[in-house]
Scaffold this active site. Structure first.
Site, PDB file in Angstrom:
ATOM      1  N   ASP A 309      -2.184  16.882  11.223  1.00 54.70           N
ATOM      2  CA  ASP A 309      -2.057  15.554  10.638  1.00 54.70           C
ATOM      3  C   ASP A 309      -3.414  14.851  10.590  1.00 54.70           C
ATOM      4  O   ASP A 309      -4.220  14.974  11.512  1.00 54.70           O
ATOM      5  CB  ASP A 309      -1.065  14.738  11.472  1.00 54.70           C
ATOM      6  CG  ASP A 309      -0.624  13.471  10.781  1.00 54.70           C
ATOM      7  OD1 ASP A 309      -0.222  13.539   9.616  1.00 54.70           O
ATOM      8  OD2 ASP A 309      -0.682  12.399  11.419  1.00 54.70           O
ATOM      9  N   GLU A 356      -3.373  18.301   6.417  1.00 52.56           N
ATOM     10  CA  GLU A 356      -2.859  17.082   5.789  1.00 52.56           C
ATOM     11  C   GLU A 356      -4.059  16.286   5.311  1.00 52.56           C
ATOM     12  O   GLU A 356      -4.725  15.614   6.090  1.00 52.56           O
ATOM     13  CB  GLU A 356      -2.007  16.289   6.789  1.00 52.56           C
ATOM     14  CG  GLU A 356      -1.298  15.090   6.175  1.00 52.56           C
ATOM     15  CD  GLU A 356      -2.171  13.852   6.084  1.00 52.56           C
ATOM     16  OE1 GLU A 356      -2.574  13.496   4.945  1.00 52.56           O
ATOM     17  OE2 GLU A 356      -2.455  13.259   7.129  1.00 52.56           O
ATOM     18  N   ASP A 409       7.078  10.410   6.078  1.00 49.01           N
ATOM     19  CA  ASP A 409       6.532   9.077   5.822  1.00 49.01           C
ATOM     20  C   ASP A 409       6.969   8.498   4.476  1.00 49.01           C
ATOM     21  O   ASP A 409       6.688   7.335   4.194  1.00 49.01           O
ATOM     22  CB  ASP A 409       5.000   9.115   5.864  1.00 49.01           C
ATOM     23  CG  ASP A 409       4.451   9.091   7.286  1.00 49.01           C
ATOM     24  OD1 ASP A 409       5.153   8.607   8.185  1.00 49.01           O
ATOM     25  OD2 ASP A 409       3.320   9.569   7.484  1.00 49.01           O
TER      26      ASP A 409
END
Length: 511
Positions: A309, A356, A409
């Protein structure tokens, strides 16, 4: 020219955190319902299961703000499997049951699941002393081996958890100075008095590891590999920061001097203030990135692939002065870049990582990802926000990318369609084709048909669920991370439909 990882063949996956699995225990567990989900993936010809971080959640319940970067979430321990081990009575299993109302009640879990692990520990400890039956020699040997193999993080985590428990679960800046600042005498005195409590926390981690290892082996046996998730930052109130303050930007009392976030963006007008402490990268460099090597190695023992991430934070990251109420007043600071990954690869070999890199428009981030050969990410929903051709349309995806209809998200596809600008909604329907009521499945088809090496859809999109099933909303703190799939929501008909799409677009899993 972009290097491509040999690890990522053309395939497909479903995003579903274990906490969101259905079942009768107040939260998804690593037991029967998890195996049923794996069976659904196998029937659908889908070879990848993507999770969110598996660590123990703290205040706010976010799996991206865990109490440890190495430990597992004991809420996910399956009660019937403890009974099968002789560590729980049927009455204790029944006490953990509650109707699946589509949401996780973390407050109830804090009380109930902790009591179950406590009871299992008491049975194990009594049996180990010869005072009662209940734990086999294999369990005793397994626990001893687990403690020895994981001592580098487990000892600190168990001690941290025991101290936290002794002081009403307060964050560690509220502890007595000797414990807060890790005075050896104070820690030794506490540990000697709290040996049972410390052992209980270690045993909980053993139980989680045992169940997760068995579940992953079952997935692999069914042709399903697991994609894990590694947040770049760790929570300030974590065993990691308390045990290694020298690796973070903290003041003399242990409080962060700067915290992580991102500037104003697609999601929020004032940016996202995450609040995580920032790394002291020169300190990590001096120790040869040993902590990061250990973190990557631990994560990759649990999963087959790893989504990292906020990958751009390894190039540069948004540093916000501690105490600010928004992320607006920050500044970009330099990360370790290639050096960290080169050092880690020298120890661990090739890293099967998905980067990401959403929203990253800087050349340095793109160049680092390409040099490492990591696939980047694409979000199909983003394509339709503008009337211009753009990189988020599937026809523009490079092969070395992973496309999501949406992530944890994002809103669900059906939720996005209902709240999108009408022009954007019309563009989306024209592009993916079909009727509004089939929009989520048509988005799946568009993702699966793309050149991206991997295509992933959240389970919510398979079930065509709306905004009420959204997992998270960046920038909003309350009411998220609790969504659960309804019992029986993923049907054999869905599996057949997804298998047909996977076969059509050459994404069927190889057994």
């Amino acid at each position: 020219m972009e290097t491509e990882s040999p690890e990522f063949e053309r395939g497909a996956g479903v995003l579903l955190h274990p906490s969101s699995l259905p079942g009768p225990f107040g939260i998804g567990t690593l037991g029967e319902e998890a195996r049923n989900f794996i069976d659904f993936l196998a029937a659908a010809g889908v070879g990848l299961w993507q999770t969110l971080p598996l660590g123990p959640t703290g205040f706010g319940d976010s799996p991206y703000q865990c109490l440890s970067a190495f430990a597992g979430n004991t809420y996910l321990i399956d009660p019937p499997e403890l009974a099968a081990m002789g560590l729980a009575a049927q009455a204790e299993v029944d006490d953990c049951k509650s109707p699946n109302v589509g949401r996780v009640d973390f407050g109830a879990l804090f009380r109930g699941r902790g009591a179950l692990v406590d009871a299992a520990w008491r049975k194990f400890a009594a049996a180990a002393k010869g005072e009662a039956a209940g734990a086999s020699a294999a369990i005793e040997a397994g626990f001893a081996s687990f403690c020895a193999e994981n001592a580098s993080w487990l000892d600190d985590f168990a001690l941290f958890s025991a101290i936290k428990e002794a002081f009403g679960q307060g964050s560690w800046e509220r502890w007595p100075a000797g414990l807060r600042l890790r005075d050896p005498s104070a820690l030794g005195d506490f540990a000697s008095k709290a040996a049972d409590r410390i052992g209980r926390h270690k045993f909980g981690q053993y139980l989680f590891s045992r169940q997760w290892t068995a579940l992953r082996a079952y997935a692999n046996s069914r042709g399903v590999k697991v994609i894990g998730d590694l947040p770049i930052f760790v929570a300030w109130d974590s065993a990691d920061v308390w045990a290694h303050p020298e690796l973070f930007l903290l003041d003399a009392s242990g409080l962060p001097t700067k915290v992580a976030g991102v500037p104003p963006d697609y999601f929020t007008a004032t940016g996202q203030l995450w609040g995580n402490p920032l790394y002291d990268w020169p300190a990590h460099r001096r120790e040869g990135y040993a902590w990061w090597k250990a973190r990557f190695a631990s994560a990759l023992r649990m999963v087959d692939f790893l989504r990292v991430d906020h990958f751009r934070g390894f190039v540069d990251y948004w540093a916000v002065p501690a105490g600010d109420s928004t992320a607006e007043r920050g500044a970009w600071e330099r990360g370790p870049g290639m050096e960290l990954f080169a050092e880690t690869a020298r120890t661990l070999g090739d890293l099967p990582i998905i980067a990401e890199d959403l929203g990253c428009r800087t050349g340095e981030v793109r160049d680092l990802r390409r040099a490492l050969g990591f696939p980047g990410m694409k979000i199909l929903q983003f394509a339709f926000e503008t009337d211009k051709d753009n990189a988020d349309y599937p026809h523009n995806y490079p092969r070395n990318s992973v496309v999501y209809t949406g992530t944890h998200d994002n809103d669900t596809c059906m939720g996005w369609l209902g709240s999108a600008n009408p022009k954007a909604a019309r563009r989306a329907i024209r592009y993916v084709g079909g009727r509004r009521r089939d929009f989520s499945w048509n988005m799946i088809k568009a993702a699966w048909a793309s050149p991206a090496c991997i295509a992933i859809a959240p389970a919510q999109d398979l079930a065509a669920l709306g905004t009420e099933s959204r997992m998270n909303h960046p920038g909003k703190r309350d009411g998220y991370w609790t969504w659960r799939l309804a019992d029986g929501a993923l049907t054999p008909a869905m599996a057949r439909r997804l298998r047909t799409i996977s076969q059509r677009y050459f994404r069927l899993a190889r057994r």
